[in-house]
Write a protein that holds these residues in place. Structure first.
Motif, PDB file in Angstrom:
ATOM      1  N   MET A  12       0.833  -1.178   0.000  1.00  0.00           N
ATOM      2  CA  MET A  12       0.000   0.000   0.000  1.00  0.00           C
ATOM      3  C   MET A  12       0.879   1.243   0.000  1.00  0.00           C
ATOM      4  O   MET A  12       1.736   1.404   0.866  1.00  0.00           O
ATOM      5  CB  MET A  12      -0.899  -0.024   1.238  1.00  0.00           C
ATOM      6  N   ASP A  13       0.659   2.097  -0.961  1.00  0.00           N
ATOM      7  CA  ASP A  13       1.383   3.366  -1.030  1.00  0.00           C
ATOM      8  C   ASP A  13       0.607   4.434  -0.285  1.00  0.00           C
ATOM      9  O   ASP A  13      -0.622   4.515  -0.392  1.00  0.00           O
ATOM     10  CB  ASP A  13       1.563   3.801  -2.484  1.00  0.00           C
ATOM     11  N   ILE A  14       1.327   5.254   0.466  1.00  0.00           N
ATOM     12  CA  ILE A  14       0.737   6.373   1.198  1.00  0.00           C
ATOM     13  C   ILE A  14       1.351   7.655   0.664  1.00  0.00           C
ATOM     14  O   ILE A  14       2.573   7.768   0.550  1.00  0.00           O
ATOM     15  CB  ILE A  14       1.004   6.263   2.718  1.00  0.00           C
ATOM     16  N   VAL A  15       0.498   8.609   0.344  1.00  0.00           N
ATOM     17  CA  VAL A  15       0.932   9.924  -0.091  1.00  0.00           C
ATOM     18  C   VAL A  15       0.611  10.904   1.033  1.00  0.00           C
ATOM     19  O   VAL A  15      -0.497  10.883   1.578  1.00  0.00           O
ATOM     20  CB  VAL A  15       0.206  10.346  -1.391  1.00  0.00           C
ATOM     21  N   ILE A  16       1.575  11.740   1.379  1.00  0.00           N
ATOM     22  CA  ILE A  16       1.355  12.814   2.342  1.00  0.00           C
ATOM     23  C   ILE A  16       1.209  14.089   1.518  1.00  0.00           C
ATOM     24  O   ILE A  16       2.068  14.401   0.697  1.00  0.00           O
ATOM     25  CB  ILE A  16       2.533  12.958   3.336  1.00  0.00           C
ATOM     26  N   ARG A  17       0.102  14.785   1.748  1.00  0.00           N
ATOM     27  CA  ARG A  17      -0.126  16.018   0.992  1.00  0.00           C
ATOM     28  C   ARG A  17      -0.899  17.018   1.849  1.00  0.00           C
ATOM     29  O   ARG A  17      -1.480  16.661   2.874  1.00  0.00           O
ATOM     30  CB  ARG A  17      -0.867  15.747  -0.310  1.00  0.00           C
ATOM     31  N   GLN A  18      -0.897  18.256   1.379  1.00  0.00           N
ATOM     32  CA  GLN A  18      -1.658  19.316   2.034  1.00  0.00           C
ATOM     33  C   GLN A  18      -3.147  19.032   1.867  1.00  0.00           C
ATOM     34  O   GLN A  18      -3.585  18.625   0.786  1.00  0.00           O
ATOM     35  CB  GLN A  18      -1.310  20.662   1.388  1.00  0.00           C
ATOM     36  N   ALA A  19      -3.910  19.212   2.933  1.00  0.00           N
ATOM     37  CA  ALA A  19      -5.352  18.995   2.870  1.00  0.00           C
ATOM     38  C   ALA A  19      -6.021  20.096   2.058  1.00  0.00           C
ATOM     39  O   ALA A  19      -5.570  21.242   2.031  1.00  0.00           O
ATOM     40  CB  ALA A  19      -5.941  18.957   4.274  1.00  0.00           C
ATOM     41  N   LYS A  20      -7.119  19.716   1.419  1.00  0.00           N
ATOM     42  CA  LYS A  20      -7.960  20.643   0.667  1.00  0.00           C
ATOM     43  C   LYS A  20      -9.340  20.645   1.310  1.00  0.00           C
ATOM     44  O   LYS A  20      -9.692  19.731   2.067  1.00  0.00           O
ATOM     45  CB  LYS A  20      -8.071  20.196  -0.785  1.00  0.00           C
TER      46      LYS A  20
ATOM     47  N   THR B 115      -4.192   6.883   1.024  1.00  0.00           N
ATOM     48  CA  THR B 115      -3.797   5.630   0.376  1.00  0.00           C
ATOM     49  C   THR B 115      -3.900   5.773  -1.131  1.00  0.00           C
ATOM     50  O   THR B 115      -4.476   6.735  -1.649  1.00  0.00           O
ATOM     51  CB  THR B 115      -4.706   4.468   0.823  1.00  0.00           C
ATOM     52  N   ASP B 116      -3.374   4.777  -1.843  1.00  0.00           N
ATOM     53  CA  ASP B 116      -3.472   4.799  -3.304  1.00  0.00           C
ATOM     54  C   ASP B 116      -4.921   4.672  -3.779  1.00  0.00           C
ATOM     55  O   ASP B 116      -5.235   5.005  -4.915  1.00  0.00           O
ATOM     56  CB  ASP B 116      -2.572   3.737  -3.948  1.00  0.00           C
ATOM     57  N   SER B 117      -5.825   4.230  -2.901  1.00  0.00           N
ATOM     58  CA  SER B 117      -7.251   4.179  -3.257  1.00  0.00           C
ATOM     59  C   SER B 117      -7.973   5.450  -2.795  1.00  0.00           C
ATOM     60  O   SER B 117      -9.202   5.483  -2.769  1.00  0.00           O
ATOM     61  CB  SER B 117      -7.911   2.937  -2.662  1.00  0.00           C
TER      62      SER B 117
END
Length: 146
Positions: A1-9, A54-56
């Motif tokens: 499982m890939d996790i992306v950390i990003r700024q919330a929108k 997650t990637d999903s």
């Protein structure tokens, strides 16, 4: 499982607020949660938040932060919440979220990062200590609610 950390929108606010409710329940303080999703939307210019996705496209963690000025240290960052959904804990997501905040603080020329941890939450205390955090038992929260 890939996790992306990003700024919330803004469109991320519903799942974030759901996790805020989960966090309040985890802390046994649900009655202290007085904000709402509508309030988040109305006050969105004050919300600084990274999410773990997650990637999903499921949002499984978040961290909220804001700039502060401490007279003893100067420009700093305060981390208000760090939360990872129960089924996703122990996978390094919390470390990645706090790492993003640390990087943001350093890029912003902050002198320190401050946050709180409940004195009963041994796993969180152990985690923060492993990162090199100094945990003192000197101060207590003082809230004046309007």
């Amino acid at each position: 499982m890939d996790i992306v950390i990003r700024q919330a929108k803004e469109q991320d606010f519903p799942p974030i607020f759901s996790m805020i409710q989960d966090f309040a329940a985890f802390e046994n303080c649900s009655e202290k949660l007085t904000s709402s999703l509508e309030q988040m939307i109305n006050e969105k210019e004050y919300i600084n938040c990274f999410i773990a996705e997650t990637d999903s496209k499921e949002i499984v963690g978040y961290v909220v932060y804001f700039f502060a000025y401490y007279t003893w240290a100067g420009k700093s960052l305060y981390m208000d919440d760090l939360y990872v959904k129960e089924g996703f804990r122990g996978k390094g997501i919390g470390s990645r979220l706090i790492g993003e905040v640390v990087d943001f603080a350093k890029k912003g020329n902050c002198h320190k990062l401050r946050w709180q941890v409940s004195n009963w939450n041994k796993s969180a205390i152990d985690f923060y200590t492993s990162l090199g955090a100094e945990i003192d038992n000197v101060e207590q929260n003082c809230d004046l609610i309007f």
